[in-house]
Design a protein around this motif. Structure first.
Motif, PDB file in Angstrom:
ATOM      1  N   LEU A   1       0.833  -1.205   0.000  1.00  0.00           N
ATOM      2  CA  LEU A   1       0.000   0.000   0.000  1.00  0.00           C
ATOM      3  C   LEU A   1       0.868   1.256   0.000  1.00  0.00           C
ATOM      4  O   LEU A   1       0.608   2.210  -0.743  1.00  0.00           O
ATOM      5  N   GLY A   2       1.894   1.246   0.831  1.00  0.00           N
ATOM      6  CA  GLY A   2       2.765   2.409   0.904  1.00  0.00           C
ATOM      7  C   GLY A   2       3.494   2.687  -0.389  1.00  0.00           C
ATOM      8  O   GLY A   2       3.578   3.844  -0.841  1.00  0.00           O
ATOM      9  N   SER A   3       3.998   1.632  -1.036  1.00  0.00           N
ATOM     10  CA  SER A   3       4.789   1.822  -2.247  1.00  0.00           C
ATOM     11  C   SER A   3       3.954   2.346  -3.401  1.00  0.00           C
ATOM     12  O   SER A   3       4.368   3.275  -4.115  1.00  0.00           O
ATOM     13  N   ILE A   4       2.759   1.802  -3.585  1.00  0.00           N
ATOM     14  CA  ILE A   4       1.964   2.241  -4.733  1.00  0.00           C
ATOM     15  C   ILE A   4       1.370   3.624  -4.498  1.00  0.00           C
ATOM     16  O   ILE A   4       1.248   4.428  -5.429  1.00  0.00           O
ATOM     17  N   PHE A   5       1.061   3.975  -3.249  1.00  0.00           N
ATOM     18  CA  PHE A   5       0.484   5.293  -2.990  1.00  0.00           C
ATOM     19  C   PHE A   5       1.548   6.355  -2.754  1.00  0.00           C
ATOM     20  O   PHE A   5       1.231   7.511  -2.462  1.00  0.00           O
ATOM     21  N   THR A   6       2.811   5.970  -2.915  1.00  0.00           N
ATOM     22  CA  THR A   6       3.886   6.953  -2.936  1.00  0.00           C
ATOM     23  C   THR A   6       4.137   7.455  -4.351  1.00  0.00           C
ATOM     24  O   THR A   6       4.332   8.648  -4.580  1.00  0.00           O
ATOM     25  N   ALA A   7       4.115   6.550  -5.321  1.00  0.00           N
ATOM     26  CA  ALA A   7       4.480   6.900  -6.693  1.00  0.00           C
ATOM     27  C   ALA A   7       3.290   7.231  -7.581  1.00  0.00           C
ATOM     28  O   ALA A   7       3.358   8.138  -8.416  1.00  0.00           O
ATOM     29  N   VAL A   8       2.184   6.510  -7.424  1.00  0.00           N
ATOM     30  CA  VAL A   8       1.091   6.601  -8.386  1.00  0.00           C
ATOM     31  C   VAL A   8       0.258   7.884  -8.278  1.00  0.00           C
ATOM     32  O   VAL A   8      -0.098   8.466  -9.309  1.00  0.00           O
ATOM     33  N   PRO A   9      -0.097   8.376  -7.086  1.00  0.00           N
ATOM     34  CA  PRO A   9      -0.985   9.551  -7.030  1.00  0.00           C
ATOM     35  C   PRO A   9      -0.484  10.768  -7.789  1.00  0.00           C
ATOM     36  O   PRO A   9      -1.269  11.456  -8.441  1.00  0.00           O
ATOM     37  N   THR A  10       0.824  11.045  -7.719  1.00  0.00           N
ATOM     38  CA  THR A  10       1.364  12.194  -8.453  1.00  0.00           C
ATOM     39  C   THR A  10       1.175  12.016  -9.946  1.00  0.00           C
ATOM     40  O   THR A  10       0.786  12.947 -10.668  1.00  0.00           O
ATOM     41  N   SER A  11       1.444  10.797 -10.435  1.00  0.00           N
ATOM     42  CA  SER A  11       1.286  10.519 -11.861  1.00  0.00           C
ATOM     43  C   SER A  11      -0.178  10.639 -12.290  1.00  0.00           C
ATOM     44  O   SER A  11      -0.485  11.200 -13.345  1.00  0.00           O
ATOM     45  N   VAL A  12      -1.074  10.122 -11.459  1.00  0.00           N
ATOM     46  CA  VAL A  12      -2.506  10.206 -11.758  1.00  0.00           C
ATOM     47  C   VAL A  12      -2.968  11.664 -11.771  1.00  0.00           C
ATOM     48  O   VAL A  12      -3.705  12.098 -12.662  1.00  0.00           O
ATOM     49  N   ASN A  13      -2.516  12.417 -10.784  1.00  0.00           N
ATOM     50  CA  ASN A  13      -2.885  13.833 -10.707  1.00  0.00           C
ATOM     51  C   ASN A  13      -2.368  14.610 -11.922  1.00  0.00           C
ATOM     52  O   ASN A  13      -3.076  15.447 -12.489  1.00  0.00           O
ATOM     53  N   ASN A  14      -1.122  14.315 -12.334  1.00  0.00           N
ATOM     54  CA  ASN A  14      -0.545  15.012 -13.486  1.00  0.00           C
ATOM     55  C   ASN A  14      -1.295  14.682 -14.776  1.00  0.00           C
ATOM     56  O   ASN A  14      -1.470  15.551 -15.645  1.00  0.00           O
ATOM     57  N   SER A  15      -1.731  13.436 -14.910  1.00  0.00           N
ATOM     58  CA  SER A  15      -2.484  13.067 -16.107  1.00  0.00           C
ATOM     59  C   SER A  15      -3.850  13.746 -16.121  1.00  0.00           C
ATOM     60  O   SER A  15      -4.327  14.179 -17.174  1.00  0.00           O
ATOM     61  N   LEU A  16      -4.475  13.846 -14.953  1.00  0.00           N
ATOM     62  CA  LEU A  16      -5.799  14.461 -14.885  1.00  0.00           C
ATOM     63  C   LEU A  16      -5.730  15.947 -15.221  1.00  0.00           C
ATOM     64  O   LEU A  16      -6.575  16.466 -15.958  1.00  0.00           O
ATOM     65  N   TRP A  17      -4.721  16.632 -14.703  1.00  0.00           N
ATOM     66  CA  TRP A  17      -4.626  18.077 -14.874  1.00  0.00           C
ATOM     67  C   TRP A  17      -3.650  18.487 -15.977  1.00  0.00           C
ATOM     68  O   TRP A  17      -3.343  19.668 -16.112  1.00  0.00           O
ATOM     69  N   ASP A  18      -3.175  17.510 -16.742  1.00  0.00           N
ATOM     70  CA  ASP A  18      -2.300  17.782 -17.891  1.00  0.00           C
ATOM     71  C   ASP A  18      -1.084  18.630 -17.493  1.00  0.00           C
ATOM     72  O   ASP A  18      -0.828  19.698 -18.058  1.00  0.00           O
ATOM     73  N   THR A  19      -0.351  18.134 -16.499  1.00  0.00           N
ATOM     74  CA  THR A  19       0.857  18.821 -16.059  1.00  0.00           C
ATOM     75  C   THR A  19       1.958  17.802 -15.811  1.00  0.00           C
ATOM     76  O   THR A  19       1.686  16.591 -15.747  1.00  0.00           O
ATOM     77  N   ARG A  20       3.197  18.268 -15.659  1.00  0.00           N
ATOM     78  CA  ARG A  20       4.333  17.372 -15.403  1.00  0.00           C
ATOM     79  C   ARG A  20       5.069  17.746 -14.128  1.00  0.00           C
ATOM     80  O   ARG A  20       6.016  17.078 -13.743  1.00  0.00           O
ATOM     81  N   ALA A  21       4.651  18.791 -13.469  1.00  0.00           N
ATOM     82  CA  ALA A  21       5.443  19.367 -12.390  1.00  0.00           C
ATOM     83  C   ALA A  21       5.275  18.613 -11.076  1.00  0.00           C
ATOM     84  O   ALA A  21       4.200  18.109 -10.747  1.00  0.00           O
TER      85      ALA A  21
END
Length: 302
Positions: free
Chosen positions: A67-87
């Motif tokens: 749980l810790g490993s996937i919710f460390t890396a994935v949320p930022t990527s998901v958020n960036n895809s939703l809002w069309d950003t890379r930062a």
């Protein structure tokens, strides 16, 4: 932030360039994250309420780490895809590396311990209660978490003490040490390379221990005459998930001369997203004890 570095944020590698594919990535990774949360959450609840043998104590810890490993890396990527950003902010990048290393390195240590648990259960059953008492299990699990924490702290501190002057583009969907080292303009990065080499040697040693343990286990299992005995042995310790996870863990640290952004992206997804999703399925597969306990938990929730 290190002295000499004026970087305030990093730019992550996007999964797709078109808006449609970005949204597909968002929904796919969101679905996987929810499945991981459900699967590992059920295992954590079940082990905590009904199963307290050493194997399930370690499985409880493994699910927490997944749980810790996937919710460390994935949320930022998901958020960036939703809002069309890379930062991603520089501080968030450092935190992401620390926590991801913490969970992954702890998991590697725990998988080594789990292989020892399987070895003792199958090859030395008469000594199991002595070698893997409740106190011994707590000490081993605590040692795994402590090793992961100290190792992650050392790597993160050493990496982010380097001045960065090669831009701020990280060629990965999450922050990773090799990608940060590419941005460094100091020869001090060789210290971190040296630490990675030491970690590689330790990882190889753990992998050898895991493989050797399972060679002994397979030899013992093949001498079991009854089919029921074989089933019980394989339900006691799942070779597939431990070897798969152990083989996938070292991959992010050591990019090779033939690596490419696309290949690195696939490997990162392989070791950061896939195992946490499949671990609950593999551990519950043909494990009657876990299935019965899960049924009790689900029945109690209805």
């Amino acid at each position: 932030m290190s002295s000499g570095s004026s970087i305030t944020h990093c730019l992550l590698l996007p999964f797709a360039d078109t808006r449609e594919l970005q949204l597909w990535h968002f929904w796919l990774f969101l679905g996987i994250s929810l499945a991981v949360l459900l699967g590992n959450g059920l295992i954590i609840t079940t082990c905590n309420q009904h199963l307290h043998t050493p194997m399930y104590v370690f499985l409880f810890n493994l699910s927490l780490l997944d749980l810790g490993s996937i919710f460390t890396a994935v949320p930022t990527s998901v958020n960036n895809s939703l809002w069309d950003t890379r930062a991603i902010s520089y501080t968030a990048c450092a935190a992401q590396i620390f926590f991801f290393l913490f969970f992954i390195l702890t998991e590697f240590s725990l998988l080594t311990i789990m292989s020892y648990d399987c070895y003792v259960a199958i090859c030395k059953p008469l000594h199991y209660g002595t070698l893997l008492s409740s106190r011994a299990c707590v000490h081993m699990a605590a040692a795994a978490w402590g090793i992961g924490f100290l190792n992650a702290l050392l790597h993160t501190t050493n990496t982010f003490s380097l001045p960065l002057c090669q831009g701020n583009a990280v060629e990965q969907f999450c922050c990773e040490i090799p990608q940060i080292l590419k941005l460094s303009c100091s020869h001090s990065y060789l210290r971190e390379v040296g630490l990675l080499v030491v970690d590689a040697c330790l990882a190889c040693g753990c992998s050898v221990f895991v493989v050797r343990s399972y060679v002994q286990i397979l030899r013992a299992v093949l001498r079991i005459p009854s089919e029921q005995g074989l089933h019980k042995a394989f339900s006691t310790c799942h070779l597939v998930v431990i070897l798969f996870r152990a083989a996938s863990l070292p991959t992010p640290k050591f990019p090779t001369c033939i690596s490419s952004p696309s290949l690195d992206l696939v490997l990162s997804v392989l070791y950061s997203v896939v195992p946490p999703a499949v671990n609950p399925l593999i551990y519950s597969l043909r494990n009657q004890e876990l299935e019965d306990a899960l049924r009790k938990v689900l029945t109690g929730c209805v």
